[in-house]
Design a protein around this motif. Structure first.
Motif, PDB file in Angstrom:
ATOM      1  N   ILE A  98       0.838  -1.205   0.000  1.00  0.00           N
ATOM      2  CA  ILE A  98       0.000   0.000   0.000  1.00  0.00           C
ATOM      3  C   ILE A  98       0.870   1.250   0.000  1.00  0.00           C
ATOM      4  CG2 ILE A  98      -1.617   1.343   1.395  1.00  0.00           C
ATOM      5  CD1 ILE A  98      -2.860  -1.333   2.264  1.00  0.00           C
ATOM      6  N   ALA A  99       1.929   1.253   0.810  1.00  0.00           N
ATOM      7  CA  ALA A  99       2.833   2.399   0.837  1.00  0.00           C
ATOM      8  C   ALA A  99       3.522   2.590  -0.504  1.00  0.00           C
ATOM      9  CB  ALA A  99       3.867   2.217   1.949  1.00  0.00           C
ATOM     10  N   SER A 100       3.886   1.489  -1.153  1.00  0.00           N
ATOM     11  CA  SER A 100       4.494   1.567  -2.474  1.00  0.00           C
ATOM     12  C   SER A 100       3.540   2.199  -3.481  1.00  0.00           C
ATOM     13  CB  SER A 100       4.895   0.155  -2.939  1.00  0.00           C
ATOM     14  OG  SER A 100       5.304   0.157  -4.287  1.00  0.00           O
ATOM     15  N   ALA A 101       2.261   1.791  -3.412  1.00  0.00           N
ATOM     16  CA  ALA A 101       1.257   2.354  -4.318  1.00  0.00           C
ATOM     17  C   ALA A 101       1.023   3.832  -4.030  1.00  0.00           C
ATOM     18  CB  ALA A 101      -0.048   1.575  -4.196  1.00  0.00           C
ATOM     19  N   LEU A 102       0.953   4.199  -2.760  1.00  0.00           N
ATOM     20  CA  LEU A 102       0.773   5.608  -2.402  1.00  0.00           C
ATOM     21  C   LEU A 102       1.939   6.454  -2.899  1.00  0.00           C
ATOM     22  CD1 LEU A 102      -0.613   5.210   1.230  1.00  0.00           C
ATOM     23  CD2 LEU A 102      -1.838   6.246  -0.695  1.00  0.00           C
ATOM     24  N   ALA A 103       3.157   5.929  -2.783  1.00  0.00           N
ATOM     25  CA  ALA A 103       4.330   6.652  -3.283  1.00  0.00           C
ATOM     26  C   ALA A 103       4.218   6.881  -4.787  1.00  0.00           C
ATOM     27  CB  ALA A 103       5.610   5.885  -2.943  1.00  0.00           C
ATOM     28  N   SER A 104       3.708   5.894  -5.519  1.00  0.00           N
ATOM     29  CA  SER A 104       3.523   6.043  -6.962  1.00  0.00           C
ATOM     30  C   SER A 104       2.494   7.130  -7.281  1.00  0.00           C
ATOM     31  CB  SER A 104       3.081   4.712  -7.590  1.00  0.00           C
ATOM     32  OG  SER A 104       4.097   3.740  -7.490  1.00  0.00           O
ATOM     33  N   LEU A 105       1.410   7.178  -6.488  1.00  0.00           N
ATOM     34  CA  LEU A 105       0.400   8.218  -6.694  1.00  0.00           C
ATOM     35  C   LEU A 105       0.978   9.599  -6.405  1.00  0.00           C
ATOM     36  CD1 LEU A 105      -2.800   6.620  -5.094  1.00  0.00           C
ATOM     37  CD2 LEU A 105      -2.018   6.514  -7.466  1.00  0.00           C
ATOM     38  N   ILE A 106       1.799   9.696  -5.371  1.00  0.00           N
ATOM     39  CA  ILE A 106       2.423  10.973  -5.015  1.00  0.00           C
ATOM     40  C   ILE A 106       3.352  11.444  -6.120  1.00  0.00           C
ATOM     41  CG2 ILE A 106       4.048  12.051  -3.393  1.00  0.00           C
ATOM     42  CD1 ILE A 106       2.756  10.075  -1.268  1.00  0.00           C
ATOM     43  N   GLY A 127       0.610   1.888  11.929  1.00  0.00           N
ATOM     44  CA  GLY A 127       1.413   3.097  12.059  1.00  0.00           C
ATOM     45  C   GLY A 127       2.738   3.068  11.322  1.00  0.00           C
ATOM     46  N   VAL A 128       2.870   2.239  10.286  1.00  0.00           N
ATOM     47  CA  VAL A 128       4.151   2.120   9.584  1.00  0.00           C
ATOM     48  C   VAL A 128       4.129   2.715   8.179  1.00  0.00           C
ATOM     49  CG1 VAL A 128       4.786   0.058  10.877  1.00  0.00           C
ATOM     50  CG2 VAL A 128       3.578  -0.197   8.709  1.00  0.00           C
ATOM     51  N   VAL A 129       2.941   2.957   7.634  1.00  0.00           N
ATOM     52  CA  VAL A 129       2.836   3.377   6.233  1.00  0.00           C
ATOM     53  C   VAL A 129       3.553   4.697   5.950  1.00  0.00           C
ATOM     54  CG1 VAL A 129       1.208   4.119   4.443  1.00  0.00           C
ATOM     55  CG2 VAL A 129       0.775   2.025   5.725  1.00  0.00           C
ATOM     56  N   PRO A 130       3.424   5.756   6.783  1.00  0.00           N
ATOM     57  CA  PRO A 130       4.135   7.004   6.470  1.00  0.00           C
ATOM     58  C   PRO A 130       5.642   6.821   6.316  1.00  0.00           C
ATOM     59  CG  PRO A 130       2.486   7.393   8.154  1.00  0.00           C
ATOM     60  CD  PRO A 130       2.559   5.904   7.970  1.00  0.00           C
ATOM     61  N   ALA A 131       6.240   6.051   7.214  1.00  0.00           N
ATOM     62  CA  ALA A 131       7.690   5.846   7.138  1.00  0.00           C
ATOM     63  C   ALA A 131       8.073   5.053   5.892  1.00  0.00           C
ATOM     64  CB  ALA A 131       8.183   5.127   8.392  1.00  0.00           C
ATOM     65  N   ILE A 132       7.238   4.076   5.508  1.00  0.00           N
ATOM     66  CA  ILE A 132       7.547   3.284   4.309  1.00  0.00           C
ATOM     67  C   ILE A 132       7.379   4.128   3.056  1.00  0.00           C
ATOM     68  CG2 ILE A 132       6.979   1.212   2.993  1.00  0.00           C
ATOM     69  CD1 ILE A 132       5.959  -0.056   5.547  1.00  0.00           C
ATOM     70  N   ILE A 133       6.381   5.013   3.031  1.00  0.00           N
ATOM     71  CA  ILE A 133       6.234   5.946   1.904  1.00  0.00           C
ATOM     72  C   ILE A 133       7.510   6.765   1.755  1.00  0.00           C
ATOM     73  CG2 ILE A 133       5.036   8.008   1.082  1.00  0.00           C
ATOM     74  CD1 ILE A 133       2.500   6.961   2.388  1.00  0.00           C
ATOM     75  N   ALA A 134       8.009   7.290   2.875  1.00  0.00           N
ATOM     76  CA  ALA A 134       9.239   8.087   2.841  1.00  0.00           C
ATOM     77  C   ALA A 134      10.404   7.269   2.301  1.00  0.00           C
ATOM     78  CB  ALA A 134       9.561   8.603   4.243  1.00  0.00           C
ATOM     79  N   GLY A 135      10.448   5.984   2.654  1.00  0.00           N
ATOM     80  CA  GLY A 135      11.509   5.125   2.143  1.00  0.00           C
ATOM     81  C   GLY A 135      11.459   4.984   0.636  1.00  0.00           C
ATOM     82  N   TYR A 136      10.252   4.788   0.088  1.00  0.00           N
ATOM     83  CA  TYR A 136      10.117   4.666  -1.368  1.00  0.00           C
ATOM     84  C   TYR A 136      10.447   5.984  -2.077  1.00  0.00           C
ATOM     85  CZ  TYR A 136       8.213  -0.047  -1.555  1.00  0.00           C
ATOM     86  OH  TYR A 136       8.073  -1.411  -1.498  1.00  0.00           O
ATOM     87  N   ARG A 166      10.025  18.422  20.365  1.00  0.00           N
ATOM     88  CA  ARG A 166      11.268  18.726  19.656  1.00  0.00           C
ATOM     89  C   ARG A 166      10.910  19.446  18.364  1.00  0.00           C
ATOM     90  NH1 ARG A 166      15.153  14.189  16.924  1.00  0.00           N
ATOM     91  NH2 ARG A 166      13.243  13.865  15.736  1.00  0.00           N
ATOM     92  N   THR A 167      11.609  20.537  18.068  1.00  0.00           N
ATOM     93  CA  THR A 167      11.380  21.287  16.841  1.00  0.00           C
ATOM     94  C   THR A 167      12.603  21.174  15.941  1.00  0.00           C
ATOM     95  OG1 THR A 167       9.915  22.856  17.969  1.00  0.00           O
ATOM     96  CG2 THR A 167      10.835  23.540  15.860  1.00  0.00           C
ATOM     97  N   VAL A 168      12.383  20.829  14.684  1.00  0.00           N
ATOM     98  CA  VAL A 168      13.481  20.680  13.728  1.00  0.00           C
ATOM     99  C   VAL A 168      13.153  21.476  12.471  1.00  0.00           C
ATOM    100  CG1 VAL A 168      14.112  18.386  14.554  1.00  0.00           C
ATOM    101  CG2 VAL A 168      12.464  18.596  12.703  1.00  0.00           C
ATOM    102  N   ARG A 169      14.194  21.869  11.770  1.00  0.00           N
ATOM    103  CA  ARG A 169      14.034  22.495  10.459  1.00  0.00           C
ATOM    104  C   ARG A 169      14.563  21.522   9.420  1.00  0.00           C
ATOM    105  NH1 ARG A 169      13.477  28.238  10.138  1.00  0.00           N
ATOM    106  NH2 ARG A 169      14.516  28.133   8.111  1.00  0.00           N
ATOM    107  N   VAL A 170      13.796  21.267   8.406  1.00  0.00           N
ATOM    108  CA  VAL A 170      14.206  20.335   7.364  1.00  0.00           C
ATOM    109  C   VAL A 170      14.170  21.044   6.016  1.00  0.00           C
ATOM    110  CG1 VAL A 170      11.828  19.459   7.187  1.00  0.00           C
ATOM    111  CG2 VAL A 170      13.711  18.124   6.227  1.00  0.00           C
ATOM    112  N   SER A 171      15.220  20.885   5.248  1.00  0.00           N
ATOM    113  CA  SER A 171      15.256  21.447   3.898  1.00  0.00           C
ATOM    114  C   SER A 171      14.937  20.334   2.912  1.00  0.00           C
ATOM    115  CB  SER A 171      16.633  22.049   3.596  1.00  0.00           C
ATOM    116  OG  SER A 171      17.652  21.067   3.708  1.00  0.00           O
ATOM    117  N   GLY A 172      14.123  20.638   1.932  1.00  0.00           N
ATOM    118  CA  GLY A 172      13.745  19.632   0.959  1.00  0.00           C
ATOM    119  C   GLY A 172      12.459  18.940   1.354  1.00  0.00           C
ATOM    120  N   PRO A 173      11.999  18.016   0.526  1.00  0.00           N
ATOM    121  CA  PRO A 173      10.714  17.333   0.757  1.00  0.00           C
ATOM    122  C   PRO A 173      10.784  16.356   1.923  1.00  0.00           C
ATOM    123  CG  PRO A 173      11.830  16.373  -1.134  1.00  0.00           C
ATOM    124  CD  PRO A 173      12.648  17.562  -0.732  1.00  0.00           C
ATOM    125  N   CYS A 174       9.629  16.089   2.540  1.00  0.00           N
ATOM    126  CA  CYS A 174       9.589  15.156   3.660  1.00  0.00           C
ATOM    127  C   CYS A 174       8.184  14.595   3.823  1.00  0.00           C
ATOM    128  CB  CYS A 174      10.048  15.830   4.954  1.00  0.00           C
ATOM    129  SG  CYS A 174       9.045  17.240   5.458  1.00  0.00           S
TER     130      CYS A 174
END
Length: 250
Positions: A98-106, A127-136, A166-174
């Protein structure tokens, strides 16, 4: 620049029934946008409004997610458009597929710089799909997010951590996964509901995308073991503490 929110159209577990063998019978459960996803949609909508981005809803599920009522239900919550994979084949997919398919749609949405998701779906709650999407996508992933603000080169993200935030600044997509109480989602008005039917939604099938065939087979279910209670009564707190030490609970 676009912002995508991954949502799930899932049956409500309050209507489900646990069978004697431990399996869950979902036949009487009515599907709807998963309980925690409106929080993610609301956060995505606020970030999109702050940076003038388009908000895109992406979803993977059986054919019902592509039905008019399901599309209108989702689009009324603030999306500008949607990309949906509606295929009964997806009902047999595991979280990685499912995460792989969502990444393709994104990736089809193009120019997405932020993906927002709920902390877990109402049915599987893994609770694992967001992290797996990020991996793809090969992007950074941040879980337990309670706030997100756009910056010149990325996002300022506040996470809930043990003992505080915790507050972080991230550059680029996430990719971020919100907590269930990060924001209060807006209730769609009648105007939102009427306008939802006119919003563009691309409805695809499994053959239209690339999805990893990750083989995972469920080999069984069982209920948790029932522990016999000792049914001991204590008249003083020190007796309770002594018993807890005796049973190696403390």
């Amino acid at each position: 620049m676009n912002i995508a929110v991954a949502y799930k159209y899932a049956p409500n577990p309050q209507d489900a029934r646990v069978q004697p063998d431990g399996q869950v019978d979902w036949s009487r459960a009515k599907p709807a946008v998963s309980e925690n996803d409106p929080v993610a949609i609301e956060m995505g909508r606020r970030v999109a409004a702050a940076c003038g981005a388009q908000l895109i809803g992406v979803c993977v599920g059986p054919q019902i997610v592509g039905a008019a009522m399901a599309r209108k239900n989702a689009m009324s919550r603030g999306f500008d458009r949607g990309i949906i994979l509606a295929d009964d084949q997806s009902a047999q997919w595991n979280s990685t597929q499912i995460a792989s398919a969502l990444a393709s749609l994104i990736q089809r949405a193009e120019d997405v710089t932020l993906v927002v998701a709920g902390d877990s779906s109402i049915d599987d709650a893994q609770g694992v799909v967001p992290a797996i999407i990020a991996g793809y996508l090969q992007w950074s992933a941040f879980l337990d997010v309670i706030d997100c603000e756009p910056t010149d080169d990325g996002y300022r993200i506040t996470q809930r951590v043990h003992g505080g935030t915790r507050t972080v600044r991230v550059s680029g997509p996430c990719v971020i996964a919100t907590t269930s109480d990060a924001v209060t989602p807006a209730v769609p008005s009648m105007k939102d509901i009427l306008a939802a039917g006119k919003k563009p939604v691309d409805v695809l099938t499994a053959s239209d995308i690339d999805c990893d065939d990750i083989g995972i087979t469920t080999v069984g279910y069982r209920k948790p073991p029932v522990h016999q209670r000792k049914k001991r009564m204590f008249s003083h707190a020190d007796e309770l503490v002594a018993a807890l030490y005796e049973d190696e609970v403390l």
